[in-house]
Design a protein around this motif. Structure first.
Motif, PDB file in Angstrom:
ATOM      1  N   ASP A 135       5.348   8.862  38.461  1.00  0.00           N
ATOM      2  CA  ASP A 135       6.149   8.448  38.904  1.00  0.00           C
ATOM      3  C   ASP A 135       5.859   6.891  38.838  1.00  0.00           C
ATOM      4  N   ARG A 138       7.942   5.231  36.410  1.00  0.00           N
ATOM      5  CA  ARG A 138       9.197   5.798  36.480  1.00  0.00           C
ATOM      6  C   ARG A 138       9.404   4.690  36.937  1.00  0.00           C
ATOM      7  N   ARG A 139       8.972   4.060  38.011  1.00  0.00           N
ATOM      8  CA  ARG A 139       9.671   3.013  39.199  1.00  0.00           C
ATOM      9  C   ARG A 139       9.695   1.935  38.624  1.00  0.00           C
ATOM     10  N   THR A 144      13.329   6.540  38.022  1.00  0.00           N
ATOM     11  CA  THR A 144      13.036   7.009  38.702  1.00  0.00           C
ATOM     12  C   THR A 144      14.722   8.374  38.671  1.00  0.00           C
TER      13      THR A 144
END
Length: 401
Positions: A135, A138-139, A144
């Motif tokens: 995560d 991806r951020r 996201t």
């Protein structure tokens, strides 16, 4: 004293690696081959060159090693990082793909592959490939799985003409984008067009009425990323005047140096059935996003007649924050849909030749401004048919998250 000692040690290590590199490049082909067949030697040298960001030297050594059969995931990752850092995004894709085939769980190679797709502005493929990233990554890449708003854009245009029977016109548009899932994204837009025109009275030569043309348009486009290289698009466009509904379906195929797309529009505009078939192609001849060429051909079927239209253009990066492109088109058409149905020209006057140019200015905080100018030749089919030129200036401001 300790700082000076650290500097001397670091300098000595750099000098040592430079000496190894110089020795390798100066050696005979047989000696080069022997050294580059030694895995510890290649691994240590390429790791040092990558750490020092000596991308040109790393690329030279890596090419020689690969040609001799020395190939392993860490080497591919380093070569991918060097290619990405020097703007050779197509080469970066190739290296990262090889590393991922060897180890699909390689997070570093996957993140590099995602970044190489983003360099070509292929966000759908990047979002799909980023599904297996942590995560936090991806951020950092702004990918996201879902996001209510991925962009908002405001667009305004003004039109001027040298034909007295066609007054000045204005166009405004608000567009928004959303990511529904790693596979799906949605873009929508609402626009308004206004123009004062003079229309001849039916059956009465020399008599005309002034009319104010105002129409509201709505456009929606759903993008389904089937695989990193395949994308399906489905769209809809509505124009408030009379009966105006247009559906759209397209399939796009992506390679590191090209994007090809075939599409079909079908529906009714001004109570007349219209069908438009498109074939589009964009190429990156140097394997870099910094230079590209594009073109497409369209055939519009209306009232039993076929009207072809063709466009060719090129663009590139002038500065890290400034891009430019220019294009021209030819072919008379009564209607024309462009940019996946974002713009639908529902014309009183037949569209002919066009030429345009634009500048894209990249600002801070993912803010961008595009300035465009277009000159169009149109045919006014009246009791006294004539051709005239329509000039337009457009500004589009966009925020991207």
């Amino acid at each position: 004293m300790s700082e000076a000692r650290g500097f001397l040690i670091g300098h000595g290590r750099r000098a040592g690696w430079l000496g190894l590199l110089a020795g390798l490049l100066a050696a005979t082909p047989a000696a080069q081959a022997q050294r580059l067949l030694d895995f510890p030697y290649v691994d240590s040298l390429t790791q040092a060159l990558a750490g020092q960001q000596r991308w040109a030297d790393l690329d030279s050594v890596g090419r020689l090693a690969l040609a001799l059969g020395t190939d392993y995931p860490a080497l591919r990752r380093r070569l991918g990082a060097g290619a990405l850092a020097t703007g050779r995004s197509a080469a970066a894709q190739r290296h990262y793909r090889v590393a991922l085939r060897a180890n699909p769980l390689d997070t570093t190679a996957r993140a590099g592959l995602v970044a190489s797709y983003l360099a070509f502005n292929q966000v759908g493929a990047a979002a799909l490939l980023a599904r297996d990233l942590p995560d936090s990554l991806r951020r950092a890449l702004r990918l996201t799985p879902s996001r209510v708003l991925t962009y908002v854009e405001l667009e305004g245009s003004t039109f001027q003409t040298d034909e007295r029977r066609r007054g000045a016109a204005t166009f405004g548009r608000l567009g928004v984008g959303s990511r529904l899932s790693p596979h799906l994204s949605l873009s929508q837009g609402v626009s308004f067009y206004h123009q004062e025109i003079e229309l001849a009275r039916h059956g009465i030569p020399g008599q005309a009425d002034n009319r104010a043309i105002g129409q509201v348009q709505y456009q929606a486009l759903l993008l389904a990323q089937l695989a990193p290289r395949w994308q399906l698009k489905a769209g809809y466009h509505f124009i408030s005047q009379s009966v105006n509904h247009l559906g759209y379906l397209a399939l796009a195929y992506t390679r590191p140096v090209l994007v090809a797309q075939a599409g079909l529009y079908a529906g009714k505009l001004t109570d007349t059935a219209r069908v438009q078939a498109d074939l589009r192609l964009m190429v990156f001849p140097l394997g870099r996003p910094a230079l590209y060429a594009f073109g497409w051909g369209s055939v519009v079927s209306s009232n039993g007649n076929a009207f072809p239209n063709f466009l060719l253009g090129a663009g590139g990066r002038l500065r890290p924050w400034l891009w430019a492109e220019a294009w021209g088109s030819a072919g008379r058409v009564p209607v024309l849909a462009e940019a996946d149905g974002t713009y639908v020209y529902n014309l009183f006057d037949t569209l002919g030749r066009r030429a345009g140019a634009s500048l894209l200015i990249l600002g801070p905080q993912r803010l961008s401004l595009r300035l465009s100018g277009i000159a169009e030749r149109r045919l006014l089919a009246d009791y006294y048919p004539t051709t005239y030129t329509l000039y337009s200036l457009t500004a589009r401001l966009a925020w991207t998250w």
